[in-house]
Scaffold this active site. Structure first.
Site, mmCIF file in Angstrom:
data_model
loop_
_atom_site.group_PDB
_atom_site.id
_atom_site.type_symbol
_atom_site.label_atom_id
_atom_site.label_comp_id
_atom_site.label_asym_id
_atom_site.label_seq_id
_atom_site.Cartn_x
_atom_site.Cartn_y
_atom_site.Cartn_z
ATOM 1 N N VAL A 62 0.809 -1.219 0.000
ATOM 2 C CA VAL A 62 0.000 0.000 0.000
ATOM 3 C C VAL A 62 0.838 1.263 0.000
ATOM 4 O O VAL A 62 0.312 2.364 -0.075
ATOM 5 C CB VAL A 62 -0.980 0.041 1.195
ATOM 6 N N GLU A 64 5.110 2.758 -0.918
ATOM 7 C CA GLU A 64 6.502 2.444 -1.247
ATOM 8 C C GLU A 64 7.351 3.685 -1.063
ATOM 9 O O GLU A 64 6.959 4.777 -1.453
ATOM 10 C CB GLU A 64 6.593 1.960 -2.700
ATOM 11 N N THR A 66 11.717 5.076 -0.083
ATOM 12 C CA THR A 66 13.117 4.678 -0.141
ATOM 13 C C THR A 66 13.530 3.931 1.123
ATOM 14 O O THR A 66 14.423 3.114 1.111
ATOM 15 C CB THR A 66 14.033 5.909 -0.284
ATOM 16 N N TYR A 67 12.863 4.236 2.211
ATOM 17 C CA TYR A 67 13.259 3.670 3.498
ATOM 18 C C TYR A 67 12.523 2.371 3.772
ATOM 19 O O TYR A 67 13.074 1.431 4.333
ATOM 20 C CB TYR A 67 12.983 4.715 4.577
ATOM 21 N N LYS A 86 5.483 -2.999 7.890
ATOM 22 C CA LYS A 86 6.455 -2.060 7.330
ATOM 23 C C LYS A 86 7.751 -2.820 7.120
ATOM 24 O O LYS A 86 8.415 -3.220 8.071
ATOM 25 C CB LYS A 86 6.641 -0.920 8.335
ATOM 26 N N LYS A 87 8.067 -3.028 5.871
ATOM 27 C CA LYS A 87 9.274 -3.797 5.547
ATOM 28 C C LYS A 87 10.398 -2.824 5.254
ATOM 29 O O LYS A 87 10.369 -2.083 4.268
ATOM 30 C CB LYS A 87 8.991 -4.685 4.338
ATOM 31 N N ASP A 183 10.519 14.611 15.852
ATOM 32 C CA ASP A 183 9.968 14.824 14.508
ATOM 33 C C ASP A 183 8.447 14.931 14.543
ATOM 34 O O ASP A 183 7.749 14.318 13.735
ATOM 35 C CB ASP A 183 10.412 13.735 13.536
#
Lengths: 391, 375
Positions: A62, A64, A66-67, A86-87, A183
Site C-alpha cells: 500500500v 513504497e 526509499t526507506y 512495514k518492511k 519529529d
C-alpha cells in the site's frame, strides 16, 4: 536457510523431544511460549523468529518509499484483524550496517506502549534479512490530510481540543519515559479507525542524553523546529518537542503551517516575525548559542492580542496554552506535564468524542497510510534522516 | 488525567528488559540447556555431513578441483565430537564479556555495558559452538555504539581492533539483532546509583527529611556515602555486568545490592529511613537485596579475570575450537549468500577468505581470538 538434503537418520525424532524442552524453557513472565517448528536444524533464535513470522499474512503493498515499503496484512488466526507491515529495505548505500532510523524506531517503539503511540505488535525478519515491523493498522490517514482538505473536512474548537489532547498525552508519555521524539508534525500523527490519534515515526527519536553528552541539533522538520535547534544547541530537552506540538496546534487552527520557512535562515526570520526575536532579554544566554543570528531590527515578543486575533478559534484559554508552548526560551516553555494540567482541557467546549470526530473516508486513507509510513519527509524538509549516531 | 500517571514499577514491567529478558533462575537454566543441546546436535550433524561430503568427493577420482576437497576439511575434528556443556559455555561467555569490557575501555566506549548485555542475551538462544564469541563481541560492541547514540565510524572501529575488517563486524550484525529479538533497550543501574547517592548525600547534610524511627544517622555519613558510591560503581561496572543479575533483578535492586555490599550499615539505615524499622516491606526488600548481593559476589569486582582460571579458560578455548559448527565458521560468506539470495558463490572469494581466515587463526593461537586489547 534451506533444509539440507543430508538430514541424518534420527534427526526427525529430535523434533518433538526438543519441543517440550523449549516450551518448558519459556518462562511465565511474558516471554512468548515457543514451540518448535518443523525444522530442527534452525537455531533457537531462528525458530523464535519463524514463529513470529508465522503469526501474520502479508497482503498487498500500500505504500513504497526509499526507506520502507508498507503492506497490508492480517493475523493468520483472524483474517479480519488487520495490521500494517512495514518492511524496511536494506539500504545498500548505507555502509554502516543496520540504518539509524530502523534502530531508533525499533528501540523506542519496543518500549513504549500507549493508546496514542503507534503499537509495534511484532518484529520478524524475512529470509532476505529485511526487517518487518508489524504495526497496528491505521486506515484513516493523518492529521495533515485533514488539515489540508479544506473542501471536505470541517472541524471546530472541540475537535482541535480532542486531537491536541491525544497528541499531548502521547508526548507526555514519551518524555515520562525519557524519550525525545524529535519529529512531531501533522503527517506523523496517524488516525486509527476509531478516530484515535497515534504518534508515529520514531526514526529520529532518542533517549534523553546523560548530562554533558552532546546531541545533534539537526533534527525536527524545519517548520516545526524550535529556535534553540536552529541556533545549534547541543544540549536540549523535551522542550524541543513541545515547540513542535505548539506549531501543530497553530496549524490545526489556521489550517496552514504557521511558520513555513524556506531555509533555516528564513525559518529564524519567520519565528522572529511570527512570535518575536529571541534576545538576551527574553532568553538569557541565547546569544551564546553557536549559530545565534537574528535579523534586525528585532521584533518584540507578541502579546495575547496578536494570538487572539489569529488563533481566536481556540478561545482565550487555548491561546494561553499555545503561547506557553511557543515561549522562545526552552527553559521557560511549558512542559508536557504542565500542558496536561492546563485549564483549557477542563473548559468549554468539551473535547469531541472520538466517534464524532471528522474523518476521511477509508478509501483515500489507505494510500495515505502507505505514503506516510514509508516516505522520508525529513529529506524533503531538510532534516538529516541519516544523521550520525552521535546525535 | 494525572490519575492516569503510571507508577514507575508498572513502567518497568512494560519494558522489554522485563517482558523478554527476565527469567527465574530455573527458566534461564532450562533455556540455556535447550540452546546448548540443540547446538551440540547440530554440530554433530554438520560434522557428519561434512565428512560424508569429503568421502564422496575423494571417492570421485575424476574430480579435478583439489580446492573443493580440502575446503572445510581442515576444520573438521576427528572422531566423536566433544561438545561444550552449558557450564563450560557460561565460563567462556564470562571470559569474552570481560574481553568486551577491556576492548570498550581501550576504545574509550561508554557503551560496553550495553554490549555485554547484548552478548549475554544473544547467547541465551545461541551457542558459542555455532557463533564464535570473538566475532559476536566485536559486532555487539559496534552495534551498541549505534543503539546508544555514540557514533563511531565502522572503518575506524575495525581499524582500531587487530585483524578486523568492517565486513567482519557487519557479517553477524543481523544475527545479533535477531538473537536480541529486535529489542535494543537495556536498563542499567548506573543512573539509579547517582540518584541514591545524591539523596543520601542530602540526608547527611540534613537537607532531606526522613523517618525518625530509623534512629540517628550512621557516623560520618557524608564520607561513607562517597566511599560507598565508588565501591558500588566498581561493582556495577564489573560483577553486575558479568553475572546474571540483569536477568533476575531490576536495575534499582541491582544498584541497592551493590551499595549493600559496599556499606551494609549505611544501607540498612537508608532503607529504615524510608520505611521505618517495623514495616515488613523493608524486610522483604532486604531479602531480595541479599539474594542479588549473593549473586554479585560470585564474580569479583575487578576488570581482569582471576589468573587461576587462565588455564581452565585456555583448555575450554581449545575444546571449543574442536566443536565449532563447520557450517557457521565463515559468517562473511554466509551473509553474502543470505543477502544475495542465491547459493552460487564465487570460488575465488571463498578461497581468498579461507586463506585469510587461516592466517588469522595462526596468528591467534596464543590464547585465542586475535589480541583484542591491543589496537
Amino acid at each position: 536457510m534451506a533444509v539440507s538434503p543430508l538430514i541424518v537418520p534420527g534427526s526427525g525424532e529430535r523434533g518433538p523431544h526438543s519441543k517440550s524442552k523449549l516450551s518448558a524453557a519459556s518462562s511465565g513472565n511474558g516471554t512468548p511460549s515457543t514451540t518448535l517448528g518443523s525444522n530442527s536444524l534452525k537455531d533457537v533464535a531462528e525458530q523464535m523468529n519463524e514463529e513470529e513470522k508465522d503469526k501474520y499474512v502479508k497482503g498487498k503493498k500500500v505504500g513504497e518509499g526509499t526507506y520502507a515499503n508498507v503492506y497490508i496484512g492480517h493475523h493468520k488466526s483472524d483474517p479480519s484483524n488487520l495490521v500494517a507491515i512495514k518492511k524496511i529495505k536494506v539500504q545498500q548505500e548505507y555502509k554502516e550496517g543496520m540504518a539509524p532510523d530502523a534502530i531508533r524506531e525499533l528501540k523506542h517503539l519496543q518500549e513504549l506502549s500507549h493508546p496514542n503511540i503507534i503499537s509495534l505488535l511484532s518484529v520478524f525478519s524475512s529470509k532476505d534479512q529485511n526487517l518487518n515491523l508489524v504495526l497496528e493498522y491505521l486506515p484513516l490517514g493523518d492529521l495533515e490530510v485533514l488539515i489540508k482538505d479544506i473542501e471536505n473536512i470541517h472541524y471546530g474548537a472541540a475537535d482541535i481540543k480532542a486531537w491536541m489532547g491525544m497528541l499531548s498525552r502521547a508526548i507526555w508519555f514519551c518524555h515520562e519515559n525519557f524519550v525525545l521524539h524529535r519529529d512531531i508534525k501533522p503527517n506523523n500523527l496517524l488516525i486509527a479507525a476509531d478516530g484515535e490519534i497515534k504518534l508515529a515515526d520514531f526514526g529520529l527519536a532518542r533517549s534523553f542524553a546523560d548530562p554533558y553528552r552532546v546531541m545533534t541539533s539537526n533534527v525536527i522538520t524545519r517548520w516545526y523546529r524550535p529556535p534553540e535547534l536552529l541556533f545549534g544547541a547541543k544540549h536540549y530537552s523535551g522542550a524541543v518537542d513541545i515547540w513542535s506540538v505548539g506549531l501543530v496546534f497553530a496549524e490545526l487552527v489556521i489550517r496552514n503551517p504557521y511558520l513555513p520557512g524556506d531555509t533555516e535562515i528564513d525559518q529564524i526570520a519567520k519565528i522572529c516575525a511570527g512570535i518575536g526575536t529571541p534576545t538576551e532579554e527574553n532568553w538569557a544566554g541565547v546569544s551564546k548559542l553557536p549559530e545565534y543570528t537574528v535579523p534586525s531590527p528585532t521584533t518584540p515578543v507578541h502579546g495575547p492580542e496578536h494570538y487572539l486575533g489569529m488563533f481566536g478559534t481556540a478561545g482565550p484559554d487555548g491561546v494561553d496554552l499555545l503561547m506557553k508552548m511557543l515561549i522562545l526560551d526552552p527553559r521557560r516553555r511549558i512542559t508536557a506535564r504542565e500542558v496536561l494540567e492546563h485549564r483549557w482541557w477542563r473548559g468549554e467546549p468539551r473535547a469531541t468524542r472520538n466517534e464524532d470526530l471528522p474523518k476521511k473516508g477509508p478509501g483515500s486513507g489507505l494510500s495515505r497510510l502507505g505514503a506516510t509510513e514509508s516516505k522520508r519527509p525529513g529529506m524533503v524538509e531538510g532534516v538529516a534522516r541519516r544523521l550520525d549516531f552521535g546525535a | 488525567m494525572i490519575s492516569n500517571i503510571v507508577p514507575e514499577d508498572a513502567r518497568y514491567l512494560s519494558s522489554t528488559q522485563y517482558r523478554l529478558w527476565s527469567f527465574t533462575p530455573a527458566d534461564l537454566q532450562a533455556l540455556r540447556t535447550t540452546t546448548n543441546q540443540f547446538a551440540a546436535d547440530r554440530v554433530r550433524e554438520a560434522v557428519r555431513r561434512a565428512r560424508e561430503a569429503r568421502a564422496l568427493s575423494s571417492a570421485d577420482v575424476s574430480d579435478a578441483d583439489p580446492e573443493s576437497k580440502s575446503r572445510g576439511a581442515s576444520a573438521l575434528p576427528e572422531g566423536e565430537v566433544d561438545c561444550l556443556t552449558v557450564e563450560e559455555e557460561l565460563k567462556l561467555i564470562t571470559y569474552f564479556c570481560r574481553q568486551t569490557l577491556q576492548l570498550g575501555d581501550h576504545l574509550n566506549l561508554p557503551t560496553d555495558a550495553t554490549a555485554v548485555q547484548y552478548i549475554k542475551r544473544f547467547y541465551t538462544t545461541n551457542s558459542l559452538m555455532t557463533y564464535a564469541p570473538d566475532t559476536i563481541l566485536r559486532t555487539a560492541l559496534f552495534f551498541a555504539t549505534k543503539t546508544e547514540n555514540h557514533y563511531f565510524r565502522l572503518s575506524k572501529f575495525a581499524e582500531a581492533i587487530a585483524n578486523t575488517k568492517p565486513e567482519d563486524v557487519l557479517a553477524s550484525e543481523f544475527l545479533l539483532t535477531q538473537g536480541l529479538r529486535f529489542t535494543f533497550d537495556v536498563r542499567h543501574p548506573f543512573r539509579a546509583l547517582e540518584g541514591a547517592v545524591m539523596e543520601m548525600g542530602a540526608m547527611a547534610q540534613g537537607a532531606v527529611p526522613y523517618n525518625e524511627s530509623a534512629g540517628s544517622q550512621p557516623q560520618d555519613m557524608s564520607r561513607r556515602v562517597k566511599i560507598a558510591h565508588g565501591v558500588a560503581r566498581d561493582r556495577l561496572k564489573t560483577s553486575a555486568l558479568l553475572t546474571d543479575v540483569y536477568f533476575h533483578f531490576t536495575p534499582s535492586q541491582i544498584m541497592m545490592a551493590s551499595l549493600l555490599l559496599a556499606d551494609e550499615e549505611l544501607i540498612h539505615w537508608y532503607i529504615a529511613s524510608k520505611f521505618g524499622t517495623e514495616d515488613p516491606m523493608a524486610q522483604k526488600i532486604l531479602i531480595v537485596l541479599s539474594d542479588c548481593a549473593g549473586m554479585l559476589q560470585t564474580i569479583e569486582p575487578v576488570a581482569a579475570g582471576p589468573t587461576t582460571e587462565r588455564k581452565a579458560i585456555s583448555a575450554l578455548a581449545k575444546k571449543l575450537k574442536k566443536c565449532r559448527n563447520p557450517e557457521k565458521i565463515d559468517l562473511v560468506a554466509l551473509q553474502k549468500v543470505k543477502r544475495e539470495g542465491d547459493g552460487v558463490e564465487d570460488e575465488k572469494v571463498i578461497k581468498k577468505r579461507k586463506m585469510e581466515r587461516e592466517k588469522v587463526a595462526r596468528e591467534a593461537d596464543e590464547l585465542f581470538g586475535p589480541g583484542l586489547t591491543t589496537g
